[in-house]
Scaffold this motif. Structure first.
Motif, PDB file in Angstrom:
ATOM      1  N   SER A 120      14.767  43.844  47.667  1.00 16.86           N
ATOM      2  CA  SER A 120      13.317  43.138  47.657  1.00 16.86           C
ATOM      3  C   SER A 120      13.120  42.776  48.789  1.00 16.86           C
ATOM      4  O   SER A 120      13.196  41.514  49.389  1.00 16.86           O
ATOM      5  N   GLN A 121      12.441  43.488  49.710  1.00 18.71           N
ATOM      6  CA  GLN A 121      12.022  43.046  51.254  1.00 18.71           C
ATOM      7  C   GLN A 121      11.044  41.732  50.910  1.00 18.71           C
ATOM      8  O   GLN A 121      11.064  40.778  51.536  1.00 18.71           O
ATOM      9  N   PRO A 122      10.094  41.688  49.904  1.00 22.60           N
ATOM     10  CA  PRO A 122       9.139  40.334  49.722  1.00 22.60           C
ATOM     11  C   PRO A 122      10.051  39.110  49.410  1.00 22.60           C
ATOM     12  O   PRO A 122       9.856  38.284  49.959  1.00 22.60           O
ATOM     13  N   LEU A 123      11.148  39.409  48.709  1.00 23.77           N
ATOM     14  CA  LEU A 123      11.853  38.414  48.442  1.00 23.77           C
ATOM     15  C   LEU A 123      12.661  37.985  49.649  1.00 23.77           C
ATOM     16  O   LEU A 123      12.835  36.789  49.960  1.00 23.77           O
ATOM     17  N   GLY A 140       6.981  40.580  44.755  1.00 21.43           N
ATOM     18  CA  GLY A 140       6.794  42.414  44.859  1.00 21.43           C
ATOM     19  C   GLY A 140       5.341  42.858  44.112  1.00 21.43           C
ATOM     20  O   GLY A 140       4.752  42.142  43.933  1.00 21.43           O
ATOM     21  N   GLY A 141       5.600  44.078  44.017  1.00 17.06           N
ATOM     22  CA  GLY A 141       4.486  44.730  43.553  1.00 17.06           C
ATOM     23  C   GLY A 141       4.082  44.415  42.066  1.00 17.06           C
ATOM     24  O   GLY A 141       2.701  44.647  41.725  1.00 17.06           O
ATOM     25  N   SER A 142       4.938  43.865  41.191  1.00 18.15           N
ATOM     26  CA  SER A 142       4.390  43.341  39.902  1.00 18.15           C
ATOM     27  C   SER A 142       3.945  41.973  39.880  1.00 18.15           C
ATOM     28  O   SER A 142       3.466  41.607  38.663  1.00 18.15           O
ATOM     29  N   SER A 187       9.319  42.166  35.585  1.00 21.30           N
ATOM     30  CA  SER A 187       9.599  41.890  37.024  1.00 21.30           C
ATOM     31  C   SER A 187       8.586  41.150  37.555  1.00 21.30           C
ATOM     32  O   SER A 187       8.704  41.007  38.804  1.00 21.30           O
TER      33      SER A 187
END
Length: 334
Positions: A70-73, A286-288, A281
């Motif tokens: 997870s790049q955002p994480l 992230g996207g969700s 999620s």
């Protein structure tokens, strides 16, 4: 421990690094018997990720993420001054053995998780050697990072002889299946902290109540109320069996500001359009994840709290919730 990583880096920046486990360690192998591969359909499956931001004062702690990258994480935890790695380890067993109803052994999945994490023989149904377990792959990855990215100061997480990680500086983290394994491993090995997104589960098992090498106040959980993990008391029972009720009540982060009463049990009811899959999620960057009207994630403070809140600061003990069934095996497997 807190050091300035930028002092060692003439051009401080965030480093995002990748390496295949099979290129780092020639001993690793695939385990098709549990649907675990190094390559699939001509594409590498064993790519591992790491991140460190040398512009930020280092906290001297390493996050080991047990789920897909997870790049955002990673951008967020590196912004907190944490190092982070995501390792590829033999976790494909869940599709084969994670079905319900459970077998007679109420620690069946927990034993497999522990073998996948350690590469040691805890389960009779899988054979996962040390090079394919999470511990060894994390060690080999950090050793590689220490050589390839010296300005990142990864060496600080290795023991003096280089034969192990300094687990007291490790934050185990994951989501869903990964958060469950992170919690099971922390029962076995003392770590700095455990961050459990949408988990843990293993709802028919009792390993969550075993004595823990990692003190209970070091476990932090966050999940969405529409997540299927709340159906049948799956999350609430795991949290109670882990002993998290000793450190505060379940707190709705959308109704309470940080530090959320210093609790270890966080929930959200943020709008996910009544989609249980998205709810599951949505608690991970992230996207969700849910955004506000300005397009910004609404749970930034929650994520920071989970990874950085002082473990010695805790809420008041709360009694057992009589509405939360702790032994699902007796009630659901008659």
């Amino acid at each position: 421990m807190s050091i300035s990583a930028s002092a060692a880096d003439p051009s401080p920046k965030r480093y995002d690094l990748t390496a295949r486990a099979s290129q780092i360690d020639s001993r690793v192998k695939a385990h098709p018997e549990i649907n675990f591969f190094l390559e699939k359909d001509g594409k590498p499956q064993d790519v591992q990720h790491a991140c460190v931001d040398t512009r930020v004062k280092s906290q001297g702690k390493l996050v080991i993420w047990l789920m897909g990258h997870s790049q955002p994480l990673f951008e967020r935890v590196s912004g907190y001054g944490l190092h982070a790695i995501q390792v590829h380890y033999a976790n494909g067993w869940f599709g084969q053995f994670g079905k319900e109803p459970p077998p007679a052994d109420d620690k069946f999945l927990g034993k497999i998780r522990l073998e996948a994490a350690t590469g040691e023989d805890f389960s009779d149904v899988v054979n996962i050697p040390k090079p394919d377990g999470m511990q060894e792959r994390a060690l080999q990855f950090v050793k590689w990072l220490a050589k390839e990215n010296p300005v990142g100061e990864w060496q600080q997480f290795l023991t003096a002889d280089g034969k192990d990680l300094k687990w007291d500086r490790v934050i185990m983290a994951g989501s869903s299946h990964g958060s469950t394994t992170a919690a099971r491993f922390a029962k076995h090995q003392k770590v700095d902290r455990v961050v459990m997104f949408c988990g843990p589960r293993d709802q028919y098992e009792t390993w969550q109540g075993l004595p823990s090498a990692t003190p209970a106040n070091r476990y932090f959980g966050f999940s969405h109320v529409l997540d299927g993990g709340w159906t049948g008391d799956h999350y609430c029972r795991s949290w109670e069996l882990l002993g998290l009720g000793e450190f505060g009540p379940i707190v709705d982060v959308d109704e309470t500001k940080a530090p959320y009463g210093n609790t270890r049990r966080l929930i959200t009811a943020a709008d996910v359009k009544k989609d249980a899959n998205r709810a599951h999620s949505s608690v991970v960057p992230g996207g969700s994840a849910v955004k506000n009207a300005e397009g910004k994630f609404i749970h930034e403070e929650v994520w920071k709290y989970l990874f950085t809140h002082p473990v010695e600061e805790t809420g008041a003990a709360t009694p057992h919730d009589p509405g939360c069934k702790l032994n699902l095996r007796k009630t659901e497997t008659k």
